[in-house]
Design a protein around this motif. Structure first.
Motif, PDB file in Angstrom:
ATOM      1  N   SER A  38       0.530  -0.981   0.073  1.00 37.18           N
ATOM      2  CA  SER A  38       0.379  -0.144   0.251  1.00 37.18           C
ATOM      3  C   SER A  38       0.831   1.636  -0.282  1.00 37.18           C
ATOM      4  O   SER A  38       0.280   1.945  -1.021  1.00 37.18           O
ATOM      5  N   TRP A  39       1.811   1.205   0.373  1.00 46.18           N
ATOM      6  CA  TRP A  39       2.625   2.098   1.056  1.00 46.18           C
ATOM      7  C   TRP A  39       3.554   2.374  -0.515  1.00 46.18           C
ATOM      8  O   TRP A  39       3.912   3.345  -0.849  1.00 46.18           O
ATOM      9  N   LEU A  40       4.191   1.750  -1.008  1.00 42.28           N
ATOM     10  CA  LEU A  40       5.095   1.371  -1.970  1.00 42.28           C
ATOM     11  C   LEU A  40       4.239   1.810  -3.488  1.00 42.28           C
ATOM     12  O   LEU A  40       4.498   2.229  -3.775  1.00 42.28           O
ATOM     13  N   LEU A  41       2.911   1.592  -3.466  1.00 40.11           N
ATOM     14  CA  LEU A  41       1.997   1.513  -4.296  1.00 40.11           C
ATOM     15  C   LEU A  41       1.219   3.333  -4.608  1.00 40.11           C
ATOM     16  O   LEU A  41       0.865   4.575  -5.256  1.00 40.11           O
ATOM     17  N   VAL A  42       0.572   3.677  -3.487  1.00 37.37           N
ATOM     18  CA  VAL A  42       0.458   4.909  -2.960  1.00 37.37           C
ATOM     19  C   VAL A  42       0.851   5.908  -2.138  1.00 37.37           C
ATOM     20  O   VAL A  42       0.293   7.560  -2.425  1.00 37.37           O
ATOM     21  N   HIS A  43       2.000   6.023  -1.025  1.00 39.75           N
ATOM     22  CA  HIS A  43       2.843   6.668  -0.492  1.00 39.75           C
ATOM     23  C   HIS A  43       1.253   7.954   0.098  1.00 39.75           C
ATOM     24  O   HIS A  43       1.989   9.182   0.542  1.00 39.75           O
ATOM     25  N   ARG A  44       1.019   6.827   0.866  1.00 43.27           N
ATOM     26  CA  ARG A  44      -0.382   7.743   1.515  1.00 43.27           C
ATOM     27  C   ARG A  44       0.176   7.299   2.685  1.00 43.27           C
ATOM     28  O   ARG A  44      -0.956   6.090   2.977  1.00 43.27           O
ATOM     29  N   TRP A  45      -0.009   7.852   3.852  1.00 41.08           N
ATOM     30  CA  TRP A  45      -0.279   7.591   5.126  1.00 41.08           C
ATOM     31  C   TRP A  45      -2.129   6.757   5.586  1.00 41.08           C
ATOM     32  O   TRP A  45      -1.595   6.059   6.164  1.00 41.08           O
ATOM     33  N   TRP A  46      -2.841   8.593   4.900  1.00 36.43           N
ATOM     34  CA  TRP A  46      -4.491   7.656   5.470  1.00 36.43           C
ATOM     35  C   TRP A  46      -4.343   6.418   4.825  1.00 36.43           C
ATOM     36  O   TRP A  46      -5.580   6.092   5.471  1.00 36.43           O
ATOM     37  N   VAL A  47      -4.132   6.057   3.973  1.00 34.54           N
ATOM     38  CA  VAL A  47      -4.550   4.413   3.809  1.00 34.54           C
ATOM     39  C   VAL A  47      -3.865   3.843   4.504  1.00 34.54           C
ATOM     40  O   VAL A  47      -4.127   2.169   4.545  1.00 34.54           O
ATOM     41  N   THR A  48      -2.335   3.522   4.586  1.00 31.44           N
ATOM     42  CA  THR A  48      -1.659   2.561   4.482  1.00 31.44           C
ATOM     43  C   THR A  48      -1.613   2.637   6.909  1.00 31.44           C
ATOM     44  O   THR A  48      -1.947   1.310   6.296  1.00 31.44           O
ATOM     45  N   VAL A  49      -2.222   3.394   7.205  1.00 29.39           N
ATOM     46  CA  VAL A  49      -1.803   3.713   8.479  1.00 29.39           C
ATOM     47  C   VAL A  49      -3.543   2.283   8.575  1.00 29.39           C
ATOM     48  O   VAL A  49      -3.508   1.465   9.533  1.00 29.39           O
ATOM     49  N   PRO A  50      -5.140   2.980   8.124  1.00 29.30           N
ATOM     50  CA  PRO A  50      -5.729   2.060   8.431  1.00 29.30           C
ATOM     51  C   PRO A  50      -5.835   0.560   8.135  1.00 29.30           C
ATOM     52  O   PRO A  50      -6.272  -0.680   9.438  1.00 29.30           O
ATOM     53  N   LEU A  51      -4.961   0.555   7.240  1.00 31.70           N
ATOM     54  CA  LEU A  51      -4.917  -1.116   6.382  1.00 31.70           C
ATOM     55  C   LEU A  51      -3.919  -1.825   7.427  1.00 31.70           C
ATOM     56  O   LEU A  51      -3.673  -2.955   7.842  1.00 31.70           O
ATOM     57  N   ALA A  52      -2.740  -1.109   8.335  1.00 31.04           N
ATOM     58  CA  ALA A  52      -1.894  -2.044   9.101  1.00 31.04           C
ATOM     59  C   ALA A  52      -2.506  -1.940  10.013  1.00 31.04           C
ATOM     60  O   ALA A  52      -2.159  -3.293  10.701  1.00 31.04           O
ATOM     61  N   ALA A  53      -4.140  -1.212  11.042  1.00 30.07           N
ATOM     62  CA  ALA A  53      -4.712  -1.416  11.560  1.00 30.07           C
ATOM     63  C   ALA A  53      -5.360  -2.838  11.995  1.00 30.07           C
ATOM     64  O   ALA A  53      -5.293  -3.207  12.638  1.00 30.07           O
ATOM     65  N   ALA A  54      -5.961  -2.536  10.554  1.00 33.46           N
ATOM     66  CA  ALA A  54      -6.524  -4.059   9.930  1.00 33.46           C
ATOM     67  C   ALA A  54      -5.686  -5.238  10.338  1.00 33.46           C
ATOM     68  O   ALA A  54      -6.479  -6.285  11.206  1.00 33.46           O
ATOM     69  N   VAL A  55      -4.394  -5.215   9.940  1.00 35.44           N
ATOM     70  CA  VAL A  55      -3.822  -6.286   9.762  1.00 35.44           C
ATOM     71  C   VAL A  55      -3.303  -6.635  11.454  1.00 35.44           C
ATOM     72  O   VAL A  55      -3.509  -8.447  11.499  1.00 35.44           O
ATOM     73  N   LEU A  56      -2.984  -5.745  12.040  1.00 31.93           N
ATOM     74  CA  LEU A  56      -2.707  -5.843  13.180  1.00 31.93           C
ATOM     75  C   LEU A  56      -3.713  -7.065  14.256  1.00 31.93           C
ATOM     76  O   LEU A  56      -3.417  -7.784  15.107  1.00 31.93           O
ATOM     77  N   THR A  57      -5.223  -6.115  13.898  1.00 29.59           N
ATOM     78  CA  THR A  57      -6.425  -6.697  14.572  1.00 29.59           C
ATOM     79  C   THR A  57      -6.210  -8.515  13.672  1.00 29.59           C
ATOM     80  O   THR A  57      -6.972  -9.361  14.838  1.00 29.59           O
ATOM     81  N   TRP A  58      -6.076  -8.558  12.567  1.00 27.58           N
ATOM     82  CA  TRP A  58      -6.647  -9.830  11.955  1.00 27.58           C
ATOM     83  C   TRP A  58      -4.682 -10.377  12.586  1.00 27.58           C
ATOM     84  O   TRP A  58      -5.056 -11.902  13.020  1.00 27.58           O
ATOM     85  N   TRP A  59      -4.190 -10.072  13.086  1.00 29.02           N
ATOM     86  CA  TRP A  59      -2.928 -11.036  13.487  1.00 29.02           C
ATOM     87  C   TRP A  59      -3.080 -11.361  14.869  1.00 29.02           C
ATOM     88  O   TRP A  59      -2.674 -12.348  15.684  1.00 29.02           O
ATOM     89  N   GLY A  60      -4.071  -9.831  15.416  1.00 31.13           N
ATOM     90  CA  GLY A  60      -4.447 -10.716  16.852  1.00 31.13           C
ATOM     91  C   GLY A  60      -5.049 -11.855  17.481  1.00 31.13           C
ATOM     92  O   GLY A  60      -5.315 -12.246  18.306  1.00 31.13           O
ATOM     93  N   LEU A  61      -5.966 -11.521  16.549  1.00 28.67           N
ATOM     94  CA  LEU A  61      -7.455 -12.749  16.462  1.00 28.67           C
ATOM     95  C   LEU A  61      -6.880 -13.823  16.032  1.00 28.67           C
ATOM     96  O   LEU A  61      -7.189 -15.184  16.326  1.00 28.67           O
ATOM     97  N   PHE A  62      -6.362 -14.490  15.203  1.00 30.41           N
ATOM     98  CA  PHE A  62      -5.192 -15.298  14.074  1.00 30.41           C
ATOM     99  C   PHE A  62      -4.501 -16.023  14.578  1.00 30.41           C
ATOM    100  O   PHE A  62      -4.345 -17.585  14.741  1.00 30.41           O
ATOM    101  N   LEU A  63      -3.241 -14.855  15.270  1.00 28.41           N
ATOM    102  CA  LEU A  63      -2.125 -15.572  15.773  1.00 28.41           C
ATOM    103  C   LEU A  63      -1.994 -15.592  17.265  1.00 28.41           C
ATOM    104  O   LEU A  63      -1.208 -16.223  18.188  1.00 28.41           O
ATOM    105  N   VAL A  64      -2.988 -15.353  17.467  1.00 30.81           N
ATOM    106  CA  VAL A  64      -3.005 -14.887  19.775  1.00 30.81           C
ATOM    107  C   VAL A  64      -4.494 -15.285  19.738  1.00 30.81           C
ATOM    108  O   VAL A  64      -4.605 -16.368  20.652  1.00 30.81           O
TER     109      VAL A  64
END
Length: 84
Positions: A38-64
């Motif tokens: 996301s960061w490499l394609l759009v260089h927009r923090w407002w796209v990357t940060v919510p995506l990273a937050a969703a990934v962290l939630t996903w990790w917490g759910l499936f890995l913990v």
């Protein structure tokens, strides 16, 4: 693996029951690749940060949470099966 589906699983890891695309290594690689891509394609923090937050939630759910719940459930089934 137990013969009887109702029999509690002893010593079975949740990961041995999951396909390759749902293993911890694939979840981690995908979770790193998505925000990075996301960061490499759009260089927009407002796209990357919510995506990273969703990934962290996903990790917490499936890995913990999911492995912890599986361990607790198998321990409970094991205790119930040993009680008369």
């Amino acid at each position: 693996m137990p013969e009887d589906p109702g029999e509690p699983t002893q010593g079975v890891s949740i990961w041995s029951l999951k396909p390759w695309w749902c293993q911890p290594w694939s979840i981690l690689i995908t979770g790193i690749a998505l925000p990075l891509g996301s960061w490499l394609l759009v260089h927009r923090w407002w796209v990357t940060v919510p995506l990273a937050a969703a990934v962290l939630t996903w990790w917490g759910l499936f890995l913990v949470l999911m492995p912890r719940a599986f361990r607790e459930q198998t321990a409970l089934l094991r205790r119930e099966s040993t009680q008369p």
